[in-house]
Design a protein around this motif. Structure first.
Motif, PDB file in Angstrom:
ATOM      1  N   PHE A 117       0.252  -1.769   2.001  1.00 31.29           N
ATOM      2  CA  PHE A 117      -0.733  -2.996   2.013  1.00 31.29           C
ATOM      3  C   PHE A 117      -0.780  -4.051   1.669  1.00 31.29           C
ATOM      4  O   PHE A 117      -1.295  -5.326   2.229  1.00 31.29           O
ATOM      5  N   THR A 172       1.301  -6.990   1.909  1.00 27.38           N
ATOM      6  CA  THR A 172       1.618  -7.537   3.466  1.00 27.38           C
ATOM      7  C   THR A 172      -0.564  -8.249   3.351  1.00 27.38           C
ATOM      8  O   THR A 172      -0.440 -10.256   3.981  1.00 27.38           O
ATOM      9  N   LEU A 173      -1.406  -8.265   2.536  1.00 32.85           N
ATOM     10  CA  LEU A 173      -2.550  -8.949   2.048  1.00 32.85           C
ATOM     11  C   LEU A 173      -1.567  -9.867   1.656  1.00 32.85           C
ATOM     12  O   LEU A 173      -2.425 -11.053   1.862  1.00 32.85           O
ATOM     13  N   ILE A 188      -5.513  -4.196   6.997  1.00 30.60           N
ATOM     14  CA  ILE A 188      -3.945  -5.958   7.482  1.00 30.60           C
ATOM     15  C   ILE A 188      -4.358  -5.809   8.440  1.00 30.60           C
ATOM     16  O   ILE A 188      -4.177  -7.488   8.842  1.00 30.60           O
ATOM     17  N   ASP A 189      -5.321  -5.079   9.370  1.00 30.55           N
ATOM     18  CA  ASP A 189      -5.261  -5.696  10.787  1.00 30.55           C
ATOM     19  C   ASP A 189      -6.820  -6.882  10.655  1.00 30.55           C
ATOM     20  O   ASP A 189      -6.816  -7.523  11.330  1.00 30.55           O
ATOM     21  N   ALA A 196      -3.769  -9.578  10.106  1.00 30.44           N
ATOM     22  CA  ALA A 196      -2.170  -9.704   9.640  1.00 30.44           C
ATOM     23  C   ALA A 196      -1.178  -9.107  10.782  1.00 30.44           C
ATOM     24  O   ALA A 196      -2.193  -7.658  11.164  1.00 30.44           O
ATOM     25  N   ILE A 213       1.035  -5.116  11.885  1.00 28.52           N
ATOM     26  CA  ILE A 213       0.252  -4.021  11.066  1.00 28.52           C
ATOM     27  C   ILE A 213       2.229  -4.061  11.335  1.00 28.52           C
ATOM     28  O   ILE A 213       2.553  -3.862  12.547  1.00 28.52           O
ATOM     29  N   SER A 219      -5.194   1.398  13.429  1.00 29.79           N
ATOM     30  CA  SER A 219      -5.955   0.463  13.210  1.00 29.79           C
ATOM     31  C   SER A 219      -7.251   0.878  13.645  1.00 29.79           C
ATOM     32  O   SER A 219      -7.462   1.323  15.075  1.00 29.79           O
TER      33      SER A 219
END
Length: 735
Positions: free
Chosen positions: A438, A441-442, A628-629, A633, A635, A643
């Motif tokens: 994750f 993604t962040l 992420i939520d 962004a 998932i 989430s």
């Protein structure tokens, strides 16, 4: 004095000792309806060991009879012979030590890193063979010095130098054994087989002393039929082989196997050996002795294997081929390609993230969970304050009971068996590049990932540092050094300094740090003096390690406030797994899927949102999609978790859906080669002990301590079958 021949006494005593130990272990294992089966297994397996020990003992005794000096009196009366024998024994000790050194070096450098047990066995034997020649040369070279040592030994009339040496070596062996046990707490060791061996030795020695060493025993033996011993030995052999045949044919799931696994001393070890001996295809499972292999001619068919849907083969031996699923495999979405830049949603959290993980922290040790030492005095005032400020998930479960499998779950949002490992059967496998975390993604959403640690596991080559712009593991030691390290005073100041830099530069960051103190070995701290010993003393040390760690978390949280970051920094606190204290006959962690090893604290503090306590069952696999939520962004499809942001933002009202099942896995590894899965669903917990071919069902509302297994209760058969189908669907899911 001329010794009598030892062949018959040794053989008879070995047979009697192990048969007696089998009867004792059978009594320990016998419970409920398993009494008959437990005795069949015990007599068959211990009887086989007894016959082998009697035969081997007779051979050794015969060899000793042929090789020993004419009599102990010769050693007492002839100093030169006495010194020569003592020097020979010392030379054998020197050779043995050299061979042991070669074996130890080989274990550390080569054998311990091998994935194949067969190759490891061959390599271990090879190291002993390699060490034999240097051992012999060392013994020969040391002979002059050894002769001098032998002559320097005292020669009391009753023992001679040889007797003194043998007693000294025996005493030294006992001290070495005690020293070896002191290197690790004895409670983590399975000492049952040693107890069984001790019983066999005591009974065997008592048998030999009475029948062959005492006047009463010899007198009774002379009045008995001469062939009685042979008849009894033959009868024991017949009963042994009969019990082995019956035990090998007991159906999988028979209560005798559960009794052997849970209540015996050495029977569980012998049962494992019997299964290995009857594993014809080498896949680690046998079709005999309840091993559960449904096709012992195919190495790709065994309990726990990946079942290929629709191929007509029951690879995992669970009673049918897995059904094809329309759901895409989670792994299909995984790729080594970097994640592209992401434009966060308009309603996303725009601040920073501080993630604090704490090793081996049980969920029930927080003050807000009702724990205190002494009662009413919280160990965790800092974590309690965070729990009262944010969303405190009271019922959170890890997906694995150990660090190397749990952290990858947290980072990827996928279960342990979903993750692509480089060497999945090792204790500390690395993540392959296809596993996206994750943090990647962040980073794509505009945050700067920073990792600050000081621990052997957090090296950059683990595969967990992908996506980080900064990764620091300064000061980390080896596994042994980390287990006795006090790292928080070293880590937290570095984290605070980095936060100071981030605040000054107005960086948009996500910073992750890990504090290790509650992990064994538990170190003392002058701020928290201890007074107890034994298991209570260990628990006291563990608790005060938690208190020590909490105090350093407090320094970190204070710094966040002082640096002006509190209003725009979300804080997440969690543990990777829990810790067992004998609730189910094990200590520490990584050995089973009961709640003491899986329940963990989970706290989200998001600025601007009201505090709340959630009773919703949640999992660490949910952390990645939640964060992420939170930053707005999408998932990734590869993630298995859900989430938790709706709960954090809107509370319980947002969740009227049925409870979400919680799953966890214990994957086999070098140090603990056991395979199991767990599902918690609507107040019931089902554990599938794949390696042991057993199911356990617990009503968590009525039995939160998981003490009463309902799997064999007729009244719960329908419930078991329904939950079993759900857990098997999880095990057979597309990957």
């Amino acid at each position: 004095m001329q010794w009598p021949t030892l062949k018959r006494p040794v053989a008879a005593s070995a047979l009697a000792g192990f048969v007696g130990a089998g009867i004792v272990d059978g009594l320990l294992s016998a419970r409920g309806g398993a009494t008959g089966q437990a005795f069949v297994l015990a007599f068959g397996l211990y009887g086989a060991v007894a016959l082998a020990a009697a035969f081997g003992g007779a051979l050794l005794a015969a060899a000793f009879d042929a090789a020993r000096p004419p009599g102990w009196g010769k050693l007492r009366d002839e100093p030169n012979r006495d010194h020569a024998v003592a020097a020979g024994i010392l030379a054998a000790v020197v050779a043995t030590l050299v061979v042991a050194a070669f074996a130890a070096i080989g274990q550390r450098a080569l054998v311990g890193k091998m994935q194949s047990q067969k190759l490891a066995t061959i390599a271990a034997g090879g190291m002993v063979a390699i060490g034999a020649l240097p051992g012999a040369l060392a013994a020969i070279a040391a002979l002059p010095a050894l002769r001098w040592i032998a002559r320097a030994l005292p020669r009391p009339r009753a023992l001679g130098a040889t007797g003194v040496l043998l007693i000294t070596l025996g005493f030294g062996a006992v001290l070495a054994f005690v020293a070896a046990l002191s290197r690790a707490d004895w409670r983590v060791l399975d000492l049952g087989p040693l107890y069984a061996l001790a019983v066999a030795l005591v009974l065997g020695v008592a048998h030999g002393v009475f029948w062959f060493g005492s006047a009463t025993g010899r007198a009774v033996r002379q009045r008995l039929p001469a062939r009685l011993g042979s008849v009894l030995s033959f009868a024991i052999a017949i009963v042994t082989f009969t019990c082995l045949i019956v035990g090998a044919r007991l159906p999988e799931g028979s209560p005798g196997f559960a009794a052997a696994a849970e209540d015996s001393w050495g029977l569980r070890l012998l049962l494992g050996a019997a299964r290995r001996a009857t594993d014809h295809d080498g896949d680690g499972f046998s079709a005999r002795f309840g091993g559960g292999d449904c096709d012992d001619t195919r190495a790709d068919v065994y309990p726990g294997a990946d079942d290929i849907p629709g191929d007509g083969i029951d690879q995992n031996c669970e009673g049918g081929d897995a059904k094809p699923s329309s759901a895409p495999a989670a792994a299909a979405a995984a790729t080594e390609a970097p994640i592209k830049a992401i434009a966060p949603r308009a309603d996303a959290f725009k601040g920073n993230l501080l993630i604090i993980t704490i090793d081996a922290l049980r969920g029930d040790r927080l003050g807000v969970a009702g724990y205190g030492r002494p009662a009413g005095h919280s160990l965790t005032p800092t974590l309690d304050a965070l729990a009262r400020k944010g969303t405190y998930f009271k019922r959170a479960w890890a997906q694995a009971p150990n660090t190397p499998k749990s952290f990858p779950v947290i980072l990827t949002g996928r279960y342990p068996s979903d993750i692509a490992w480089d060497k999945p059967g090792t204790n500390y496998p690395n993540l392959l590049p296809s596993n996206h975390t994750f943090f990647e993604t962040l980073a794509a959403a505009g945050l700067e990932p920073i990792g600050i640690f000081s621990h052997f596991y957090f090296t950059a080559d683990r595969g967990i540092s992908r996506g980080f712009v900064e990764w620091s593991d300064d000061g980390a030691g080896t596994i042994a050094e980390s287990n006795k390290d006090i790292a928080s005073p070293r880590i937290v100041p570095r984290v605070i300094e980095r936060l100071r830099q981030a605040a000054a530069k107005k960086e948009h960051f996500v910073l992750w740090t890990h504090l290790f103190e509650p992990h064994s070995s538990y170190m003392p701290h002058k701020e928290f003096p201890t007074s107890l010993s034994g298991v209570p003393g260990l628990m006291e040390k563990y608790d005060y390690e938690i208190a020590f760690c909490d105090s350093w978390v407090g320094k970190l949280i204070d710094a966040v406030k002082q640096l002006g970051l509190a209003d725009n920094t979300a804080i997440v606190v969690m543990a990777d797994h829990g810790e067992a204290w004998g609730e189910h006959k094990v200590y520490f962690h990584g050995q089973d899927l009961f709640d003491e090893q899986l329940r963990v604290p989970l706290i989200f503090v998001v600025p601007g949102h009201a505090p709340q306590v959630s009773d919703e069952p949640v999992a660490l696999v949910d952390v990645a999609p939640t964060l992420i939520d939170l930053v707005g962004a999408p998932i990734p499809a590869a993630m298995r978790g859900r989430s938790l942001l709706p709960i954090i933002l809107h509370g319980k009202a947002a969740h009227a859906a049925p409870p979400h099942p919680i799953f966890a896995e214990l994957l086999p590894a070098t140090a603990w080669p056991h395979h199991a899965t767990m599902m918690l669903d609507d107040g019931h917990k089902l554990i599938h002990r794949i390696s042991d071919r057993r199911w356990e069902l617990y009503d968590m509302r009525a039995d939160p301590g998981e003490k009463k297994n309902l799997a064999d209760a007729p009244a719960d058969a329908a419930l078991l079958e329904g939950l079993r189908a759900k857990l098997l669907a999880f095990e057979e899911r597309p990957r």
